[in-house]
Design a protein around this motif. Structure first.
Motif, PDB file in Angstrom:
ATOM      1  N   THR A 154      26.183  33.233  26.828  1.00 51.60           N
ATOM      2  CA  THR A 154      25.188  33.161  27.933  1.00 51.60           C
ATOM      3  C   THR A 154      25.332  31.905  28.788  1.00 51.60           C
ATOM      4  OG1 THR A 154      23.593  34.657  26.856  1.00 51.60           O
ATOM      5  CG2 THR A 154      22.527  33.177  28.558  1.00 51.60           C
ATOM      6  N   GLN A 155      25.517  30.856  28.037  1.00 51.80           N
ATOM      7  CA  GLN A 155      25.773  29.619  28.715  1.00 51.80           C
ATOM      8  C   GLN A 155      27.050  29.664  29.574  1.00 51.80           C
ATOM      9  OE1 GLN A 155      25.468  26.889  25.639  1.00 51.80           O
ATOM     10  NE2 GLN A 155      23.187  26.623  25.627  1.00 51.80           N
ATOM     11  N   ILE A 179      28.623  32.406  30.698  1.00 53.00           N
ATOM     12  CA  ILE A 179      28.187  33.308  31.813  1.00 53.00           C
ATOM     13  C   ILE A 179      27.492  32.362  33.023  1.00 53.00           C
ATOM     14  CG2 ILE A 179      26.871  35.402  32.707  1.00 53.00           C
ATOM     15  CD1 ILE A 179      27.717  36.557  29.868  1.00 53.00           C
ATOM     16  N   GLN A 180      26.338  31.873  32.611  1.00 52.58           N
ATOM     17  CA  GLN A 180      25.935  30.946  33.668  1.00 52.58           C
ATOM     18  C   GLN A 180      26.723  29.945  34.291  1.00 52.58           C
ATOM     19  OE1 GLN A 180      22.567  29.304  31.380  1.00 52.58           O
ATOM     20  NE2 GLN A 180      21.242  31.256  31.622  1.00 52.58           N
ATOM     21  N   GLU A 181      27.454  29.204  33.557  1.00 51.16           N
ATOM     22  CA  GLU A 181      28.680  28.376  34.395  1.00 51.16           C
ATOM     23  C   GLU A 181      29.392  29.146  35.159  1.00 51.16           C
ATOM     24  OE1 GLU A 181      30.726  24.949  35.151  1.00 51.16           O
ATOM     25  OE2 GLU A 181      28.639  25.215  34.497  1.00 51.16           O
ATOM     26  N   LEU A 182      30.028  30.341  34.816  1.00 50.20           N
ATOM     27  CA  LEU A 182      30.783  30.984  35.553  1.00 50.20           C
ATOM     28  C   LEU A 182      30.237  31.502  36.686  1.00 50.20           C
ATOM     29  CD1 LEU A 182      33.616  32.271  35.791  1.00 50.20           C
ATOM     30  CD2 LEU A 182      32.758  34.233  34.518  1.00 50.20           C
ATOM     31  N   GLY A 183      28.881  31.744  36.698  1.00 52.00           N
ATOM     32  CA  GLY A 183      28.048  32.138  38.028  1.00 52.00           C
ATOM     33  C   GLY A 183      28.388  30.896  39.040  1.00 52.00           C
ATOM     34  N   GLY A 225      24.403  37.291  27.549  1.00 52.47           N
ATOM     35  CA  GLY A 225      25.526  37.452  26.871  1.00 52.47           C
ATOM     36  C   GLY A 225      25.475  38.708  25.828  1.00 52.47           C
ATOM     37  N   ALA A 226      24.549  39.310  25.376  1.00 48.04           N
ATOM     38  CA  ALA A 226      24.531  40.282  24.837  1.00 48.04           C
ATOM     39  C   ALA A 226      24.878  41.763  26.020  1.00 48.04           C
ATOM     40  CB  ALA A 226      23.221  40.617  24.134  1.00 48.04           C
ATOM     41  N   PRO A 264      35.381  37.160  22.694  1.00 47.32           N
ATOM     42  CA  PRO A 264      34.906  36.953  24.269  1.00 47.32           C
ATOM     43  C   PRO A 264      34.738  35.757  24.436  1.00 47.32           C
ATOM     44  CG  PRO A 264      33.372  37.571  22.495  1.00 47.32           C
ATOM     45  CD  PRO A 264      34.507  37.608  21.806  1.00 47.32           C
ATOM     46  N   ALA A 265      34.123  34.687  23.674  1.00 47.03           N
ATOM     47  CA  ALA A 265      33.911  33.040  23.939  1.00 47.03           C
ATOM     48  C   ALA A 265      35.048  32.455  24.523  1.00 47.03           C
ATOM     49  CB  ALA A 265      33.497  32.389  22.722  1.00 47.03           C
TER      50      ALA A 265
END
Length: 494
Positions: free
Chosen positions: A38-39, A41-45, A402-403, A451-452
């Motif tokens: 999740t972290q 994904i937020q950074e990628l955004g 993330g899920a 995935p990480a």
């Protein structure tokens, strides 16, 4: 009195470690921690957001104005092109799943090496509004045929479109479907629809009314059977659109400070152009231009959306886009497109789920580059099915991004293994995964095992691109695979 101690440490020292939490936030398949995903994904955004990039607003506006002006010149060259049309601009190119064109050849373009950001522009070249036009629909494949009337608004339509006519529709009168107009006058004010910070689409309208250029035509004479009517062939329309666009592009004179058209090519039923912004930094923007037929009304068999509730009244229209017929490759059928409804649905999707979809799309991007796989649009459709199936409170929790990302990838793998995915808008219709589904399935399995690591690599690539001034590729310099010595537009037909 002795002071209280924790073991051998004084009482004022650090507290003892908290009891270990149950390991319920671990992905069973890969062992990755969902909080870490999740972290990432937020950074990628943050790194990939076009809106937050430096000086991107003027670049996009100048590029949009350039494309609209180009289409205005196309009308001057060929009066069949509507002088005033309502254009729908979607953020993300066809290769990113903006529109379903089936498993068609999309060209060798990849975001990053070849362009910084992509957009899709639906360009109506014909409009259906009223009972005078006949739209014939194959209820099995949901391919549509547009049977042109002899006259429209006192003008011979068939004569005007003679070079774009196809064979009569198979099936004859039994498959005729008349679209019923359910929409009032269209709102002609310019608007930009950006419901969430991570939204990947824009809805831009030009002032004008596509229905003004089309008037009701008289019914055909009784002696003329509908099955004998010539149809408007999408492949020929796409070829005509590219040809007239190429003529206009070759006559352009570069203007200092304006975007430069450096590449144009036709792929299947659409035209791809690359625009270089003046900079600095220099950016390459990709626009996929699709000639479409706009249809006022709602097709028979289209389903409602229980999770979203009733959509806005202005959404009661759809498009016909050039799409390959899997069963009859040489047929002249169109494909139904619900881009306007999808834009309305995106405004209702929770932001964490949109972030999860954007991350899954970024992971998928290098795997489908240069292939004919329809996976990006399958992933997009899975976004809507997720809203239909899962509780809204679960999808709206930021810690579940993330899920959700892993869930979308798993569902995509199942669709690729099956070869099809149920269409979200048309009951009984299947979306086809394409010939490259098996190879993509293996690549997804490798990605899914760690995935990480894949997300970390994607974040680092986005950071590098951002530092260089670009969005997803090399920044202000030459882009790999895109010549920089062209004096004018480079035109190709593939």
């Amino acid at each position: 009195m002795a002071s209280a101690v924790w073991g051998s440490a004084p009482w004022w020292g650090p507290p003892p470690p908290a009891p270990a939490r149950p390991l319920t936030d671990i992905d069973f398949c890969s062992g990755a921690q969902l909080q870490e995903l999740t972290q990432l994904i937020q950074e990628l955004g943050v790194q990939e957001s076009w809106r937050d990039g430096p000086k991107t607003g003027p670049d996009l506006l100048r590029a949009k104005d350039f494309v609209f002006s180009l289409l205005g010149l196309v009308h001057r060259r060929d009066p069949r092109f509507p002088p005033q049309a309502e254009l729908l601009l979607l953020r993300g190119g066809i290769r990113e799943g903006s529109v379903d064109l089936g498993p068609s050849p999309l060209g060798p373009y990849a975001r990053g090496p070849h362009y910084d950001a992509g957009f899709t522009l639906l360009v109506p070249v014909f409009s259906l509004d009223g009972p005078g036009q006949e739209l014939q629909l194959d209820t099995e494949s949901y391919s549509a045929w547009l049977c042109l009337p002899e006259l429209m608004h006192g003008t011979s339509v068939r004569k005007a479109w003679q070079d774009c006519l196809g064979p009569p529709v198979p099936g004859g009168r039994e498959s005729v479907h008349r679209t019923e107009s359910e929409q009032g006058p269209k709102d002609q004010q310019s608007s930009v629809d950006q419901p969430h910070g991570d939204v990947t689409e824009l809805d831009l309208h030009l002032n004008g009314d596509v229905t003004k250029a089309t008037a009701e035509s008289p019914a055909p004479p009784p002696s003329e059977a509908p099955e004998a009517w010539p149809t408007l062939c999408p492949a020929k329309v796409a070829a005509w659109f590219f040809a007239v666009l190429a003529e206009v592009a070759e006559s352009l004179i570069p203007v200092p400070g304006a975007p430069l058209l450096v590449h144009a090519a036709r792929h299947a039923g659409f035209t791809t152009i690359l625009l270089a912004t003046p900079g600095p930094p220099r950016r390459l923007l990709l626009f996929d231009l699709i000639p479409v037929v706009s249809v006022n009304g709602w097709p028979e068999g289209a389903r409602s959306h229980s999770w979203a509730g009733p959509l806005a009244s202005e959404s009661s229209s759809f498009y016909l886009v050039p799409g390959g017929d899997r069963e009859r490759p040489g047929a002249s059928g169109w494909q139904l497109c619900f881009a306007r409804q999808e834009l309305a649905l995106k405004a209702l999707i929770p932001a964490p789920l949109l972030q999860a979809h954007a991350a899954a799309q970024a992971l998928l991007r290098p795997l489908v580059a240069g292939t004919r796989a329809a996976a990006p649009y399958l992933l997009r459709t899975l976004l809507y099915w997720a809203c239909e199936r899962l509780p809204a409170l679960y999808l709206a929790r930021p810690e579940n991004a993330g899920a959700c990302c892993l869930g979308l990838l798993d569902e995509l793998s199942r669709a690729l293994e099956a070869g099809t995915l149920p269409h979200y808008f048309l009951s009984g219709r299947k979306l086809w995964a394409g010939d490259g589904a098996a190879a993509l399935l293996m690549a997804l399995a490798r990605l899914r095992a760690d995935p990480a690591r894949a997300l970390c690599a994607t974040v680092e690539e986005a950071k590098t691109a951002r530092k260089g001034g670009g969005l997803a590729g090399v920044g202000g310099g030459a882009h790999e695979g895109t010549p920089t010595s062209w004096k004018g537009p480079h035109l190709g037909d593939t």
